[in-house]
Motif scaffolding. Structure first.
Motif, PDB file in Angstrom:
ATOM      1  N   TYR A 253       0.835  -1.205   0.000  1.00 50.85           N
ATOM      2  CA  TYR A 253       0.000   0.000   0.000  1.00 50.85           C
ATOM      3  C   TYR A 253       0.871   1.258   0.000  1.00 50.85           C
ATOM      4  CZ  TYR A 253      -2.994  -3.542   2.294  1.00 50.85           C
ATOM      5  OH  TYR A 253      -3.672  -4.692   2.628  1.00 50.85           O
ATOM      6  N   TRP A 254       0.367   2.307  -0.651  1.00 48.51           N
ATOM      7  CA  TRP A 254       0.924   3.643  -0.482  1.00 48.51           C
ATOM      8  C   TRP A 254      -0.125   4.524   0.190  1.00 48.51           C
ATOM      9  CZ3 TRP A 254       5.758   4.782  -0.486  1.00 48.51           C
ATOM     10  CH2 TRP A 254       6.669   4.188  -1.377  1.00 48.51           C
ATOM     11  N   TYR A 255       0.340   5.281   1.211  1.00 43.14           N
ATOM     12  CA  TYR A 255      -0.483   6.257   1.896  1.00 43.14           C
ATOM     13  C   TYR A 255       0.217   7.615   1.842  1.00 43.14           C
ATOM     14  CZ  TYR A 255      -3.212   2.606   4.345  1.00 43.14           C
ATOM     15  OH  TYR A 255      -4.044   1.546   4.666  1.00 43.14           O
TER      16      TYR A 255
ATOM     17  N   SER B 143      -2.162  -5.964  -4.990  1.00 43.47           N
ATOM     18  CA  SER B 143      -2.388  -7.317  -4.509  1.00 43.47           C
ATOM     19  C   SER B 143      -1.790  -8.278  -5.526  1.00 43.47           C
ATOM     20  CB  SER B 143      -3.885  -7.580  -4.343  1.00 43.47           C
ATOM     21  OG  SER B 143      -4.126  -8.899  -3.943  1.00 43.47           O
ATOM     22  N   TYR B 144      -0.878  -9.116  -5.057  1.00 44.42           N
ATOM     23  CA  TYR B 144      -0.176 -10.043  -5.959  1.00 44.42           C
ATOM     24  C   TYR B 144       0.385  -9.295  -7.174  1.00 44.42           C
ATOM     25  CZ  TYR B 144      -1.743 -13.981  -3.190  1.00 44.42           C
ATOM     26  OH  TYR B 144      -1.935 -14.876  -2.157  1.00 44.42           O
ATOM     27  N   GLU B 145       1.018  -8.183  -6.889  1.00 43.99           N
ATOM     28  CA  GLU B 145       1.760  -7.372  -7.864  1.00 43.99           C
ATOM     29  C   GLU B 145       0.875  -6.698  -8.898  1.00 43.99           C
ATOM     30  OE1 GLU B 145       5.032 -10.094  -9.144  1.00 43.99           O
ATOM     31  OE2 GLU B 145       4.447 -11.037  -7.251  1.00 43.99           O
ATOM     32  N   LYS B 146      -0.431  -6.723  -8.668  1.00 40.11           N
ATOM     33  CA  LYS B 146      -1.343  -6.040  -9.582  1.00 40.11           C
ATOM     34  C   LYS B 146      -2.041  -4.904  -8.833  1.00 40.11           C
ATOM     35  CE  LYS B 146      -2.518  -9.675 -12.927  1.00 40.11           C
ATOM     36  NZ  LYS B 146      -1.152 -10.132 -12.943  1.00 40.11           N
ATOM     37  N   LEU B 147      -2.220  -3.786  -9.513  1.00 42.11           N
ATOM     38  CA  LEU B 147      -2.898  -2.652  -8.901  1.00 42.11           C
ATOM     39  C   LEU B 147      -4.368  -2.987  -8.695  1.00 42.11           C
ATOM     40  CD1 LEU B 147      -2.654   0.318  -7.967  1.00 42.11           C
ATOM     41  CD2 LEU B 147      -3.275   0.979 -10.307  1.00 42.11           C
TER      42      LEU B 147
ATOM     43  N   CYS C 103       4.922  -2.016  -9.098  1.00 36.98           N
ATOM     44  CA  CYS C 103       5.283  -3.143  -8.235  1.00 36.98           C
ATOM     45  C   CYS C 103       6.102  -4.124  -9.061  1.00 36.98           C
ATOM     46  CB  CYS C 103       4.025  -3.793  -7.674  1.00 36.98           C
ATOM     47  SG  CYS C 103       4.314  -4.991  -6.361  1.00 36.98           S
ATOM     48  N   PRO C 104       7.431  -3.976  -9.076  1.00 36.29           N
ATOM     49  CA  PRO C 104       8.269  -4.808  -9.949  1.00 36.29           C
ATOM     50  C   PRO C 104       8.282  -6.285  -9.534  1.00 36.29           C
ATOM     51  CG  PRO C 104       9.531  -2.964  -9.019  1.00 36.29           C
ATOM     52  CD  PRO C 104       8.202  -2.970  -8.351  1.00 36.29           C
ATOM     53  N   ASN C 105       8.164  -6.539  -8.237  1.00 32.84           N
ATOM     54  CA  ASN C 105       8.064  -7.919  -7.765  1.00 32.84           C
ATOM     55  C   ASN C 105       7.366  -7.928  -6.414  1.00 32.84           C
ATOM     56  OD1 ASN C 105      10.105  -7.699  -5.594  1.00 32.84           O
ATOM     57  ND2 ASN C 105      11.565  -7.485  -7.289  1.00 32.84           N
TER      58      ASN C 105
ATOM     59  N   ALA D 102       3.000   0.443   3.311  1.00 34.49           N
ATOM     60  CA  ALA D 102       2.581  -0.600   4.242  1.00 34.49           C
ATOM     61  C   ALA D 102       2.457  -1.909   3.487  1.00 34.49           C
ATOM     62  CB  ALA D 102       1.249  -0.242   4.909  1.00 34.49           C
ATOM     63  N   SER D 103       2.495  -3.008   4.228  1.00 36.49           N
ATOM     64  CA  SER D 103       2.253  -4.309   3.605  1.00 36.49           C
ATOM     65  C   SER D 103       1.433  -5.178   4.537  1.00 36.49           C
ATOM     66  CB  SER D 103       3.581  -4.999   3.249  1.00 36.49           C
ATOM     67  OG  SER D 103       4.245  -5.458   4.413  1.00 36.49           O
ATOM     68  N   SER D 104       0.748  -6.155   3.950  1.00 35.31           N
ATOM     69  CA  SER D 104       0.009  -7.144   4.729  1.00 35.31           C
ATOM     70  C   SER D 104       0.048  -8.465   3.973  1.00 35.31           C
ATOM     71  CB  SER D 104      -1.440  -6.700   4.970  1.00 35.31           C
ATOM     72  OG  SER D 104      -2.161  -6.607   3.751  1.00 35.31           O
ATOM     73  N   GLN D 105      -0.276  -9.553   4.664  1.00 36.25           N
ATOM     74  CA  GLN D 105      -0.217 -10.856   4.003  1.00 36.25           C
ATOM     75  C   GLN D 105      -1.102 -10.869   2.757  1.00 36.25           C
ATOM     76  OE1 GLN D 105      -0.815 -13.466   7.691  1.00 36.25           O
ATOM     77  NE2 GLN D 105       0.366 -14.774   6.337  1.00 36.25           N
ATOM     78  N   GLU D 106      -2.322 -10.418   2.929  1.00 33.77           N
ATOM     79  CA  GLU D 106      -3.265 -10.345   1.817  1.00 33.77           C
ATOM     80  C   GLU D 106      -4.122  -9.102   2.021  1.00 33.77           C
ATOM     81  OE1 GLU D 106      -4.784 -13.609   0.037  1.00 33.77           O
ATOM     82  OE2 GLU D 106      -3.099 -14.897   0.552  1.00 33.77           O
ATOM     83  N   VAL D 107      -5.002  -8.810   1.046  1.00 31.91           N
ATOM     84  CA  VAL D 107      -5.858  -7.622   1.196  1.00 31.91           C
ATOM     85  C   VAL D 107      -7.146  -7.925   1.947  1.00 31.91           C
ATOM     86  CG1 VAL D 107      -4.975  -6.432  -0.831  1.00 31.91           C
ATOM     87  CG2 VAL D 107      -6.955  -7.941  -1.067  1.00 31.91           C
ATOM     88  N   THR D 108      -7.460  -9.212   2.137  1.00 32.21           N
ATOM     89  CA  THR D 108      -8.724  -9.538   2.791  1.00 32.21           C
ATOM     90  C   THR D 108      -8.461 -10.186   4.141  1.00 32.21           C
ATOM     91  OG1 THR D 108      -8.771 -11.624   1.586  1.00 32.21           O
ATOM     92  CG2 THR D 108     -10.031  -9.790   0.661  1.00 32.21           C
ATOM     93  N   GLU D 109      -9.479 -10.101   4.989  1.00 32.42           N
ATOM     94  CA  GLU D 109      -9.331 -10.640   6.344  1.00 32.42           C
ATOM     95  C   GLU D 109      -9.249 -12.149   6.303  1.00 32.42           C
ATOM     96  OE1 GLU D 109     -12.499  -9.112   8.669  1.00 32.42           O
ATOM     97  OE2 GLU D 109     -11.690  -7.099   8.664  1.00 32.42           O
TER      98      GLU D 109
END
Lengths: 112, 115
Positions: B33-35, B50-54, B68-70, B92-99
């Motif tokens: 994420y960018w904030y 998410s998975y290198e795709k916007l 997101c190059p990788n 920021a980063s997280s494992q995935e975008v969903t809970e």
């Protein structure tokens, strides 16, 4: 609607307990978070609570959640000068993408 | 290890310059994420990968271009910025975008000044 509210400022004496309060509006929130931001720094995740819990304790930190009133609080025991910072409450809005909605932040000032 | 590393820490640029902000994480997170954070305000979401795709662009002006190059790297390319774009930019980063795997860990930020 999505809204998170916090009081803007709290001043406490060193060694006392601090309680920072937060209210949120989205009843579908499943996770609620507390982040700490020191001057000029990024956000540090302090703790989080799942919405089916009432309380979570982690060393000097205690989080209380009243889901009925949509009220979240963070208690810091034995507050130290190093705890001086801005504390952000955030809720996770459930959806295809879980968006974080932040409160405006509470500035905690700890004085001797 | 929950470290998100951002470089540079500080950046001063003119309105005609082109610069890039970099963000790196080695936690195996697939969401980044960018904030943007203005003084005395909470962070505002700009982009989600998410998975290198916007996945999400929160109506950000095109003078901000994410990349997101990788899976470990996230860039924010800046061009023709305005003085009002001066702010702290947080990654920021997280494992995935969903809970339940979207607990976000933040970097220290890049403080950007546009002259």
């Amino acid at each position: 609607g999505e809204d998170v509210e916090q009081s803007l400022f709290l001043s406490v004496r060193e060694g006392d307990s601090s309680v920072i309060n937060c209210t949120y509006t989205d009843s579908s929130s499943t996770y609620l978070y507390w982040y700490k931001q020191e001057p000029g720094a990024g956000l540090q995740l302090l703790t989080y609570i799942f919405s089916n819990m009432d309380m979570k304790q982690d060393q000097r930190l205690t989080v209380l959640l009243n889901k009925k009133d949509k009220h979240l609080s963070l208690r810091i025991a034995d507050t130290q000068t190093g705890d001086s910072a801005i504390y952000f409450c955030a809720e996770s809005i459930k959806g295809g993408y879980n968006k974080l909605i932040f409160g405006a932040g509470t500035r905690l000032a700890v004085h001797p | 290890d929950t470290e998100v590393t951002q470089t540079p820490k500080h950046l001063v640029m003119g309105m005609t310059n082109k610069k890039s902000l970099k963000c790196e994480q080695h936690m195996g997170h697939r969401a980044m994420y960018w904030y943007k954070q203005k003084a005395k305000k909470p962070p505002e979401l700009m982009f989600v990968y998410s998975y290198e795709k916007l996945s999400i662009n929160e109506s950000v002006p095109s003078r901000f271009s994410p990349e997101c190059p990788n899976s470990s790297l996230l860039n924010l390319h800046l061009h023709a910025l305005q003085p009002e774009d001066s702010a702290l930019y947080l990654c920021a980063s997280s494992q995935e975008v969903t809970e339940p795997k979207n607990i976000q860990y933040f970097g220290a930020g890049t403080r950007l000044s546009v002259l």
